[in-house]
Design an enzyme around this catalytic site. Sequence first.
Site, short mmCIF file in Angstrom:
data_model
loop_
_atom_site.label_atom_id
_atom_site.label_comp_id
_atom_site.label_asym_id
_atom_site.label_seq_id
_atom_site.Cartn_x
_atom_site.Cartn_y
_atom_site.Cartn_z
CG ASN A 70 -1.98 -1.14 1.08
OD1 ASN A 70 -2.60 -1.34 0.05
ND2 ASN A 70 -2.08 -1.95 2.13
NE ARG A 72 -2.16 3.14 3.22
CZ ARG A 72 -1.27 2.48 3.93
NH1 ARG A 72 0.01 2.67 3.72
NH2 ARG A 72 -1.66 1.61 4.82
CE1 TYR A 85 0.48 5.28 7.43
CE2 TYR A 85 -1.59 5.18 6.20
CZ TYR A 85 -0.73 4.67 7.16
OH TYR A 85 -1.08 3.53 7.85
CG ASN A 135 6.93 1.71 6.02
OD1 ASN A 135 6.31 0.84 6.64
ND2 ASN A 135 6.45 2.93 5.82
CG HIS A 181 1.46 -4.20 12.36
ND1 HIS A 181 2.33 -3.52 13.18
CD2 HIS A 181 1.02 -3.29 11.45
CE1 HIS A 181 2.39 -2.25 12.78
NE2 HIS A 181 1.60 -2.09 11.74
CG ASP A 201 11.62 -16.34 10.42
OD1 ASP A 201 11.87 -15.75 11.49
OD2 ASP A 201 10.90 -17.35 10.35
CG LEU A 228 5.41 7.19 6.00
CD1 LEU A 228 4.56 6.27 5.17
CD2 LEU A 228 5.70 8.47 5.27
CB SER A 229 1.68 6.68 11.24
OG SER A 229 1.73 5.25 11.17
NE ARG A 287 -2.86 1.03 12.05
CZ ARG A 287 -3.10 0.61 10.81
NH1 ARG A 287 -2.14 0.07 10.09
NH2 ARG A 287 -4.30 0.74 10.28
C1 DQA Z 1 2.98 2.12 8.32
C2 DQA Z 1 2.16 1.76 9.58
C3 DQA Z 1 1.46 0.42 9.38
O1 DQA Z 1 0.71 0.11 10.53
C4 DQA Z 1 0.52 0.49 8.19
O2 DQA Z 1 -0.08 -0.77 7.98
C5 DQA Z 1 1.20 0.99 6.97
C6 DQA Z 1 2.12 2.11 7.07
C7 DQA Z 1 3.60 3.52 8.44
O3 DQA Z 1 4.51 3.81 7.65
O4 DQA Z 1 3.19 4.33 9.27
O5 DQA Z 1 0.92 0.53 5.86
O6 DQA Z 1 4.03 1.19 8.18
#
Ligand code: DQA
Length: 150
Positions: free
Chosen positions: A13, A20, A25, A76, A82, A89, A103-104, A113
């Site tokens: 994503n 998005r 983000y 990332n 999660h 691995d 990012l978040s 998360r």
């Molecule tokens: C993310 C945080 C994840 O929980 C989420 O599923 C993402 C983006 C972030 O960059 O903040 O796709 O990895």
Amino acid sequence: MDQISILAIHGPNLNLLGIREPQTYGSTTLAQVNESLQQEAQRLQVGLSCLQSNHEGALVDAIHQAQGKHQGIIINAGAYTHTSVAIRDALAGVAIPTVEVHLSNIYRREEFRHHSYIAAIAIGQISGFGANSYLLGLQALVTHLKSQGN
Ligand code: DQA
């Protein structure tokens, strides 16, 4: 000494960055993230390759293929952070020093998360600084690698 080479991996994503959930983000696109990473890599005098995939197996393959090519990984893993023991691995298996970025701030968000499968095998984690998390991650990784004599 050969130039350090870093692999930046974006998981599922993240190709939608910019459109998005911008309140979470931000409005920076993935192309812009990669462009600023390239500029920072040049400033730090390291090589940088970037890839994005929505597929867990493709991410595992990319981590395997980093062996012998890259001395450090920034990842990332998006939602796979999660859920994916396989990505964890793979990173542990190739033993390439890794910095986890988000990012978040994943700890200010939903409880699902809060757990990262990657955190325990990473050098460290940077979470919550928007697109800047990637640049901070690159700086931290390169500083670490240089301190280890790379
Ligand atoms: C993310 C945080 C994840 O929980 C989420 O599923 C993402 C983006 C972030 O960059 O903040 O796709 O990895």
